[in-house]
Design an enzyme around this catalytic site. Structure first.
Site, mmCIF file in Angstrom:
data_model
loop_
_atom_site.group_PDB
_atom_site.id
_atom_site.type_symbol
_atom_site.label_atom_id
_atom_site.label_comp_id
_atom_site.label_asym_id
_atom_site.label_seq_id
_atom_site.Cartn_x
_atom_site.Cartn_y
_atom_site.Cartn_z
ATOM 1 N N ASP A 70 37.950 58.688 24.007
ATOM 2 C CA ASP A 70 38.508 58.384 22.672
ATOM 3 C C ASP A 70 37.651 58.679 21.440
ATOM 4 O O ASP A 70 36.660 58.557 21.525
ATOM 5 C CB ASP A 70 38.644 56.459 22.962
ATOM 6 C CG ASP A 70 39.588 56.098 21.936
ATOM 7 O OD1 ASP A 70 40.291 56.798 21.350
ATOM 8 O OD2 ASP A 70 39.647 54.790 21.795
ATOM 9 N N GLY A 71 38.436 58.701 20.471
ATOM 10 C CA GLY A 71 37.777 59.008 19.146
ATOM 11 C C GLY A 71 38.028 60.245 18.370
ATOM 12 O O GLY A 71 37.282 60.473 17.359
ATOM 13 N N ARG B 150 39.930 59.983 15.133
ATOM 14 C CA ARG B 150 38.872 59.550 13.798
ATOM 15 C C ARG B 150 37.875 60.535 13.657
ATOM 16 O O ARG B 150 37.528 60.857 12.547
ATOM 17 C CB ARG B 150 38.144 58.191 14.349
ATOM 18 C CG ARG B 150 39.069 57.106 14.122
ATOM 19 C CD ARG B 150 38.664 55.679 14.870
ATOM 20 N NE ARG B 150 38.888 56.062 16.455
ATOM 21 C CZ ARG B 150 38.196 55.164 17.529
ATOM 22 N NH1 ARG B 150 37.501 54.287 17.022
ATOM 23 N NH2 ARG B 150 38.673 55.214 18.581
ATOM 24 N N HIS C 265 40.679 66.797 18.086
ATOM 25 C CA HIS C 265 41.135 67.308 19.474
ATOM 26 C C HIS C 265 40.389 68.505 20.014
ATOM 27 O O HIS C 265 39.695 68.753 21.006
ATOM 28 C CB HIS C 265 42.527 67.185 19.780
ATOM 29 C CG HIS C 265 43.134 66.139 19.424
ATOM 30 N ND1 HIS C 265 43.046 64.909 19.990
ATOM 31 C CD2 HIS C 265 44.241 65.599 18.704
ATOM 32 C CE1 HIS C 265 43.859 63.958 19.856
ATOM 33 N NE2 HIS C 265 44.457 64.418 18.981
ATOM 34 N N LEU D 170 33.034 70.701 42.155
ATOM 35 C CA LEU D 170 33.410 69.672 41.641
ATOM 36 C C LEU D 170 34.897 69.404 41.266
ATOM 37 O O LEU D 170 35.444 70.618 40.899
ATOM 38 C CB LEU D 170 32.757 69.614 40.043
ATOM 39 C CG LEU D 170 33.417 68.807 39.061
ATOM 40 C CD1 LEU D 170 32.851 67.085 39.303
ATOM 41 C CD2 LEU D 170 32.777 68.890 37.466
#
Ligand code: FPP
Length: 225
Positions: free
Chosen positions: A12-13, A16, A29, A122
């Site tokens: 998140d973030g 901003r 992004h 992974l």
């Protein structure tokens, strides 16, 4: 020391960060994707086996079309450019959520899953058009139809995460403390770290610090020991 096989992250973030630094949410992004690559590498260094990234929720469709389109174009370009690289690092890409995107993106996602299917280093689970409540409803419908007994094991077997152990650790960046319809069942006993930094500012060092803290947390799973 607590074992660590699966880390889930709510990244998140971005918006901003983009507005603050480049006057554009989309720039956030783009910067967020750089952090994704860093954290994938750091996960391999820490021998983590599953990394689940919340990239787009079922609720994110409410965002302006320009932003939604930008996110998917970013993902398309990333897969086109980096799929071979991911495959060479023995990374398995798995999509959680319903693939209801453009034909081009759906094809790319299917191709990426197919090519990397047997990779073992992974497993990166990318949650795209994912919502936990919808996942649970779908699983319950299937379980009901199967006539199997309703219990934890059987319900888990119909979730999209059926072959994936539950995350021991959830990290949410961006200074917000909520789960946002992410892995509500699977996170029942996870250790949760809410981080103030915005996702593009989140570093390998931040990640390693959290892992170190997690490893020494006393996990009781409801017991008293
Ligand atoms: C949340 O930040 C982030 C997203 C909804 C998208 C996550 C995407 C990336 C990390 C980069 C691209 C990766 C892929 C796989 C496409 P926000 O936009 O909600 O930030 P805000 O809370 O500041 O508005």
């Amino acid at each position: 020391m607590n074992p660590l096989n699966h880390v889930a992250i709510i990244m998140d973030g971005n918006g901003r960060w983009g507005l603050k630094n480049k006057n554009s949410r989309n720039a956030g992004h783009k910067a967020g994707l750089v952090t994704v690559e860093k954290i994938i590498k750091a996960s391999i260094k820490r021998k983590i086996k599953f990394l689940t990234l919340y990239a787009f929720s079922t609720e994110n469709w409410k965002r302006p079309k320009k932003e939604v389109n930008y996110l998917f174009t970013l993902l398309e370009n990333f897969l086109t450019k980096k799929l071979n690289n991911l495959n060479n690092q023995n990374i398995k890409l798995n999509i959680l959520g319903n693939k209801k995107f453009s034909k081009k993106l759906n094809n790319l996602l299917n191709k990426a899953e197919k090519i990397t299917f047997n990779n073992k280093n992974l497993q990166v689970n990318l949650a795209l058009n994912y919502g936990s409540k919808l996942e649970l409803i779908d699983a319950l419908k299937k379980l009901n139809k199967s006539k199997k007994k309703i219990n934890e094991k059987n319900l888990s077997g119909y979730l999209q995460t059926k072959n994936i152990p539950d995350p021991e650790l959830l990290i949410r960046t961006g200074n917000t403390k909520r789960l946002s319809n992410f892995l509500l069942w699977q996170l029942a006993y996870s250790e949760i770290f809410f981080i103030k930094k915005l996702w593009p500012d989140f570093s390998e060092e931040d990640f390693y610090k959290i892992i170190k803290q997690y490893k020494s947390v006393k996990r009781t799973f409801g017991n008293v020991i």
